[in-house]
Scaffold this motif. Structure first.
Motif: not given
Lengths: 237, 293
Positions: B216-235, B283-285
């Motif tokens: 759906s048009p909002t399919t990317g929103a949630m994974p996008g925010i989670k990936a942002f969280t992942a990027a912050v988690l990793g540094g 973040g981690i690194l």
């Protein structure tokens, strides 16, 4: 013969602050020209304007008889001009060798790059010893050498050096200035910005004295060294 | 065995997060901005592949290539039109613009494709492999996701560290001015970064929608925010950090789903974001930020 670099009445602003109030000077082929002056006089601003990192509001920068006032910085490098910036600005996360190689970024010929690398290692043996080390872990003097070696990798006809003596011990300062002299004797024209006026004047052919965005004095380096007002203001005698 | 299944599914989900997080972290490293429209590029990519598959009847591989090419162009165009004019603006202005671009993409998609959700057909077939007498069942999607992600991550690492363009990217991310003095075209390097990031987002879109087939048009929103969280988690800004952060986050999310609660899993994931920002914002690194004087 036309000068290698001709700076014609440039005015540079930082927002509303006028940092350069109409500066004109020239550098001839083969010379070492020094720009001296106190902190905030505009020395670094001049170098940044020449290499294209800053654009002047009015005035012209002419290099090799070409108007480069509006040329972007990354293209000016390909015209044979290299800039060793203030505070070295080496890429501290990359290895020494990667830093040096980035200096040859615009060059294509692998054999010639290899030759330049040899030349840089000859000039700065310390860099070869530490080629795999992360650049940020080098000492101040080594970082200065790296910044100079990196600039030499573009095989410049004209090299601009901004405060190469900054933060270095007197012994290292002498070493760095000796190298500048050798680079110049190899045929590279040098524009040197220094707060260490005494050292700068001792190797320069000519010099310009800057005061808050204008050129206050200019002339033969030897004459300036004997000038009473220069002695008083910059040579702390 | 249940635990092992959860871990494998988590790694698969996490590798998708990692691919998206790479785009976030590379753009952040080079342009010093958070491109919150990045998640929506995934959606655009998935829609393009969906159309290529259902309307044009292309081979799945061609569908992926088609979507990836479109997204690569889209990423470069977004950067040129929306972000480049703001190169000297405050970071808040850029952030707001990125959110604006995100809404623009979502609403354009809604206008073109409708608000309803579509069922995405897996591009990698629907088979399973069962191990240990059927105690662990791994879908083809999971295997493809993990393999593709690993190949891309290795390729990207080699590209960054071994090629001239890659080293130029590292140089620009550290010091734009000094990079220009080396003769590096900063604008071109930023464009390349957006192109790579968006291509990875498109591939992530293919993998994501093949495993979770609702589009759906909002399919990317949630994974996008989670990936942002992942990027912050990793540094944020660190490429290996994005890979580690993404996989770690996927595993945490999946284990929370299996052992704690499906509803709470998102809360746990974002709780991690809050804790990291409080305890170790780099973040981690992540590297310590050196304030330039």
């Amino acid at each position: 013969m036309a000068p290698l670099l001709q700076v014609d009445n440039i005015e540079v602003y930082y927002g509303v602050i006028k940092a350069l109030k109409g500066i004109s000077f020239e550098v001839n082929k083969g010379e070492i020209v020094a720009l001296i002056g106190a902190n905030g006089a505009g020395k670094t601003t001049i170098l940044h304007t020449v290499t294209g990192l800053l654009k002047p509001k009015t005035g012209k920068v002419i290099y090799n008889e070409k108007d480069i006032t509006k040329t972007p910085a990354h293209k000016i490098v390909t015209m044979g001009m290299a800039h060793v910036p203030e505070g070295r600005r080496i890429f501290s996360q990359l290895s020494v060798l990667d830093n040096i190689k980035l200096g040859a970024f615009t060059r294509k010929d692998k054999d010639e790059i290899e030759q330049s690398l040899k030349y840089v290692y000859e000039r700065f043996p310390r860099l070869e010893e530490r080629k795999n080390q992360i650049a940020g872990t080098l000492s101040g003097g080594e970082q200065q050498m790296l910044a100079m070696g990196r600039a030499l990798m573009s095989k410049p006809d004209f090299i601009l050096m901004d405060e190469p003596s900054m933060g270095l011990s007197p012994l290292l300062v002498s070493e760095i200035f000796d190298i500048i002299k050798v680079i110049n004797e190899g045929g590279t024209t040098v524009l040197l910005v220094e707060q260490n006026a005494k050292k700068a004047l001792s190797i320069a052919d000519r010099a310009y004295v800057l005061e808050t965005g204008t050129i206050a004095l200019s002339g033969n380096a030897q004459d300036l060294m004997n000038d009473e007002s220069v002695k008083k203001a910059y040579l702390s005698e | 065995m249940e635990f092992l299944s959860a871990i494998i599914a988590g790694i698969s989900l996490g590798s998708i997060y990692a691919l998206i997080a790479l785009g976030y972290t590379m753009v952040y490293g080079i342009a010093k901005m958070l491109n919150f429209a990045h998640g929506d590029v995934i959606m655009v990519g998935a829609f393009m592949m969906f159309i290529a598959l259902t309307k044009m009847g292309l081979h799945p591989i061609l569908c992926i290539i088609f979507g990836t090419v479109i997204c690569t162009i889209l990423g470069v165009v977004i950067e040129k039109l929306a972000y480049k004019p703001l190169r000297k603006a405050t970071s808040l202005a850029v952030l707001i613009t990125a959110i604006g671009v995100s809404y623009f993409l979502q609403n354009s998609a809604q206008l073109i494709f409708g608000a309803g959700s579509k069922t995405f057909t897996s591009l990698f077939g629907s088979g399973n492999i069962s191990l240990f007498d059927g105690q662990i069942i791994i879908s083809h999607n999971t295997i493809v996701t993990i393999c593709v992600s690993v190949i891309i991550m290795i390729g990207l690492t080699l590209f960054i560290n071994k090629t001239k363009t890659g080293r130029a990217m590292l140089a620009v991310s550290e010091d734009k001015g000094a990079a220009q003095l080396m003769g590096i075209n900063v604008n071109k390097t930023i464009s390349i970064t957006f192109a790579i990031g968006s291509a990875l987002a498109a591939i992530a879109g293919a993998l994501l929608c093949s495993s979770y087939p609702i589009l759906s048009p909002t399919t990317g929103a949630m994974p996008g925010i989670k990936a942002f969280t992942a990027a912050v988690l990793g540094g944020i800004g660190s490429i290996p950090g994005a890979m580690i952060g993404g996989i770690l986050l996927g595993v945490i999310e999946n284990i929370s789903k299996v052992y704690i609660s499906t509803q709470l899993s998102d809360a746990i994931v974002f709780g991690i974001l809050i804790i990291i920002l409080l305890v170790k914002p780099t973040g981690i690194l992540g590297k310590k930020m050196n304030e330039k004087v």
